[in-house]
Design an enzyme around this catalytic site. Structure first.
Site, PDB file in Angstrom:
ATOM      1  N   HIS A  63       0.924  -1.054  -0.036  1.00 44.52           N
ATOM      2  CA  HIS A  63       0.087  -0.040   0.060  1.00 44.52           C
ATOM      3  C   HIS A  63       0.948   1.215   0.051  1.00 44.52           C
ATOM      4  CE1 HIS A  63       1.149  -0.471   3.985  1.00 44.52           C
ATOM      5  NE2 HIS A  63       0.450   0.704   4.594  1.00 44.52           N
ATOM      6  N   ASP A  67       5.895   4.691   5.022  1.00 42.83           N
ATOM      7  CA  ASP A  67       6.984   3.564   5.499  1.00 42.83           C
ATOM      8  C   ASP A  67       7.014   2.562   4.581  1.00 42.83           C
ATOM      9  OD1 ASP A  67       4.262   3.511   6.497  1.00 42.83           O
ATOM     10  OD2 ASP A  67       5.087   2.177   8.203  1.00 42.83           O
ATOM     11  N   HIS A  68       6.157   2.403   3.626  1.00 42.58           N
ATOM     12  CA  HIS A  68       6.039   1.176   2.888  1.00 42.58           C
ATOM     13  C   HIS A  68       6.592   1.567   1.451  1.00 42.58           C
ATOM     14  CE1 HIS A  68       4.019  -1.603   5.786  1.00 42.58           C
ATOM     15  NE2 HIS A  68       3.801  -0.362   6.294  1.00 42.58           N
ATOM     16  N   HIS A 141      -7.381  -2.019   5.971  1.00 39.90           N
ATOM     17  CA  HIS A 141      -6.333  -0.937   6.416  1.00 39.90           C
ATOM     18  C   HIS A 141      -7.377   0.259   5.795  1.00 39.90           C
ATOM     19  CE1 HIS A 141      -3.026   0.309   8.286  1.00 39.90           C
ATOM     20  NE2 HIS A 141      -2.471   0.994   6.914  1.00 39.90           N
ATOM     21  N   ASP A 208       0.175  -3.943   6.918  1.00 39.63           N
ATOM     22  CA  ASP A 208      -0.989  -3.148   7.641  1.00 39.63           C
ATOM     23  C   ASP A 208      -2.273  -3.754   7.309  1.00 39.63           C
ATOM     24  OD1 ASP A 208       1.643  -2.308   7.761  1.00 39.63           O
ATOM     25  OD2 ASP A 208       0.894   0.060   7.637  1.00 39.63           O
ATOM     26  N   HIS A 266       7.482  -4.927  11.740  1.00 39.69           N
ATOM     27  CA  HIS A 266       6.753  -3.703  11.569  1.00 39.69           C
ATOM     28  C   HIS A 266       6.269  -3.124  13.204  1.00 39.69           C
ATOM     29  CE1 HIS A 266       3.275  -0.881  10.498  1.00 39.69           C
ATOM     30  NE2 HIS A 266       4.091  -0.774   9.435  1.00 39.69           N
TER      31      HIS A 266
END
Length: 309
Positions: A63, A67-68, A141, A208, A266
């Site tokens: 996604h 942070d990804h 999410h 997530d 994570h």
């Protein structure tokens, strides 16, 4: 020689810490080298691992939270800088196509690498690879999110004692494998009579998400499950509100899904002691448990040994 292992680049959620880089995970799986969720600093972290941009065959983004994915511009530009000679596939949620386009062209550079852009636009979408099937499943999410799993097809293992009992040796074994049957002394012997199914290996990557059907579908019978455990049970209400898992929830998923090796990652920066994640998960999962650390390598477990029927 084939290699199947996870290389951890970063394990922090939302914000990096002194000990943890933003997310980033590399999967070596025979001829495939897949980069999952490159956060900031992933390119530099790779310098410590022995994996280069030229090794990459595929990039998978779950996604478009920063942070990804904020390591994507650097990784994409590095593919061109190193003149990677083969196409590199890129998978990401189709609803985030605008974000991907901005990240891809975040600054001026001369693009020479060939990106095979293949968005994920359906729950259960499958991509056929030379080593098996890459499947994406929708997660829960606040933004469109998919997890991934790599499934190797089942094979078979020939049983030497049964082959010997029928007098099948040498080149005849290969012929039996190719044709599925063999006539021996007036009797037809099928491959099923002298072999057992060898389960293919499975890798799952779950970031997530709150608990949902997609989590379990990805984790089912995984030999190696990489799964977020952002919070501990003390923050379970917050985890549910923002679409994340606790260590205990992730561990229960692993147990209920028949996972062999569980990798938790994570982690929220609010927790200074990673042993707390281990202790909470161990209450619910008895298998191999890894609390991921930056630059750690985790091998995919050896194949399950099929038992003769």
């Amino acid at each position: 020689m084939s290699m199947r292992e996870l290389v951890v680049l970063g394990t922090a959620s939302q914000a990096p810490t002194r000990a943890r880089n933003h997310n980033g995970y590399l999967l070596r799986w025979d001829d495939e080298v897949i980069l999952f969720d490159p956060g900031e600093g992933s390119q530099r972290q790779m310098l410590h691992t022995g994996v280069t941009a030229t090794d990459l065959t595929r990039i998978c983004v779950t996604h478009f939270h920063g942070d990804h994915c904020l390591g994507l511009p650097g990784m994409i530009q590095r593919l061109s800088l190193d003149r990677v000679p083969h196409p590199v596939a890129v998978h990401f949620p189709a609803g985030g196509a605008d974000y991907f386009a901005r990240l891809r062209h975040a600054s001026s550079f001369y693009e020479t690498a060939e990106l095979a852009v293949e968005p994920i636009d359906a729950d259960g979408q499958r991509i056929t690879l030379g080593v098996g099937t890459l499947e994406a499943r929708r997660l829960r999410h606040p933004v469109e999110t998919y997890g991934y799993r790599l499934v190797e097809p089942d094979g078979c293992r020939m049983l030497p004692e049964r082959l010997s009992a029928y007098g099948i040796v040498g080149p005849a074994v290969g012929r039996l494998l190719r044709e599925g049957h063999l006539d021996v002394d007036g009797r037809r012997v099928t491959s099923d009579e002298v072999s057992v199914t060898r389960p293919g290996q499975r890798f799952a990557f779950v970031m997530d998400t709150g608990l949902c059907d997609g989590v379990y579908a990805l984790a089912e019978h995984a030999d190696l499950l990489v799964i977020e455990s952002t919070f501990l049970a003390s923050e379970a209400a917050l985890a549910a509100e923002v679409g994340h898992l606790t260590a205990g929830q992730a561990a229960r998923v692993a147990t209920e899904s028949g996972v062999r090796t569980l990798v938790l990652t994570h982690f929220s920066q609010r927790y200074a002691d990673p042993r707390r994640f281990h202790d909470e998960a161990r209450e619910h999962f008895a298998g191999d448990l890894v609390i991921a650390e930056d630059l750690q390598t985790v091998p995919v477990p050896p194949r399950r040994v099929p038992s003769p029927g």
